[in-house]
Design a protein around this motif. Sequence first.
Motif, short mmCIF file in Angstrom:
data_model
loop_
_atom_site.label_atom_id
_atom_site.label_comp_id
_atom_site.label_asym_id
_atom_site.label_seq_id
_atom_site.Cartn_x
_atom_site.Cartn_y
_atom_site.Cartn_z
N PRO A 30 0.83 -1.20 0.00
CA PRO A 30 0.00 0.00 0.00
C PRO A 30 0.87 1.26 0.00
O PRO A 30 1.99 1.25 0.49
N GLU A 34 -0.55 3.62 -8.21
CA GLU A 34 -1.49 2.59 -8.67
C GLU A 34 -1.01 1.86 -9.92
O GLU A 34 -1.40 0.72 -10.15
N ALA A 35 -0.22 2.52 -10.74
CA ALA A 35 0.27 1.89 -11.98
C ALA A 35 1.75 2.17 -12.15
O ALA A 35 2.23 3.27 -11.85
N GLN A 53 -0.83 -2.85 -12.71
CA GLN A 53 -1.70 -2.16 -11.76
C GLN A 53 -1.52 -2.77 -10.38
O GLN A 53 -1.50 -4.00 -10.23
N LEU A 54 -1.38 -1.91 -9.37
CA LEU A 54 -1.28 -2.37 -7.99
C LEU A 54 -2.66 -2.88 -7.56
O LEU A 54 -3.65 -2.15 -7.64
N THR A 55 -2.71 -4.13 -7.13
CA THR A 55 -3.98 -4.77 -6.82
C THR A 55 -3.95 -5.35 -5.41
O THR A 55 -2.93 -5.88 -4.98
N ARG A 56 -5.07 -5.24 -4.74
CA ARG A 56 -5.20 -5.75 -3.37
C ARG A 56 -6.19 -6.90 -3.37
O ARG A 56 -7.27 -6.80 -3.94
N TRP A 65 -1.01 -7.88 -1.53
CA TRP A 65 -0.83 -6.90 -2.60
C TRP A 65 0.02 -7.53 -3.69
O TRP A 65 0.97 -8.26 -3.40
N TRP A 67 1.25 -7.05 -8.22
CA TRP A 67 1.22 -6.31 -9.48
C TRP A 67 0.51 -7.16 -10.52
O TRP A 67 0.87 -8.31 -10.73
#
Length: 79
Positions: A30, A34-35, A53-56, A65, A67
């Motif tokens: 976190p 975001e990208a 894209q950063l994904t949770r 978390w 990518w």
Amino acid sequence: MKMQSDNGVLGSVMGDEISQAMVHLPRAAPGLPEAMTGETESLNHGRVRVTFQLTRNKHNKSVMWYWRPTHAEPIAPSE
């Protein structure tokens, strides 16, 4: 006529090529942008820029978390 989707040539970039593009990205966490992008050599397209894209992902009390590749585009030789 071939339709090109919004993910560019991502569908024809091999998994090991995508993982090479991720090598220089920071560990997903976190607070990061975001990208982010990475570059790699592709057998099908030459030099390719891959956008991640950063994904949770949350499962019960665990949060992970990572990518996720979302777009790939060939890089012109002059870039």
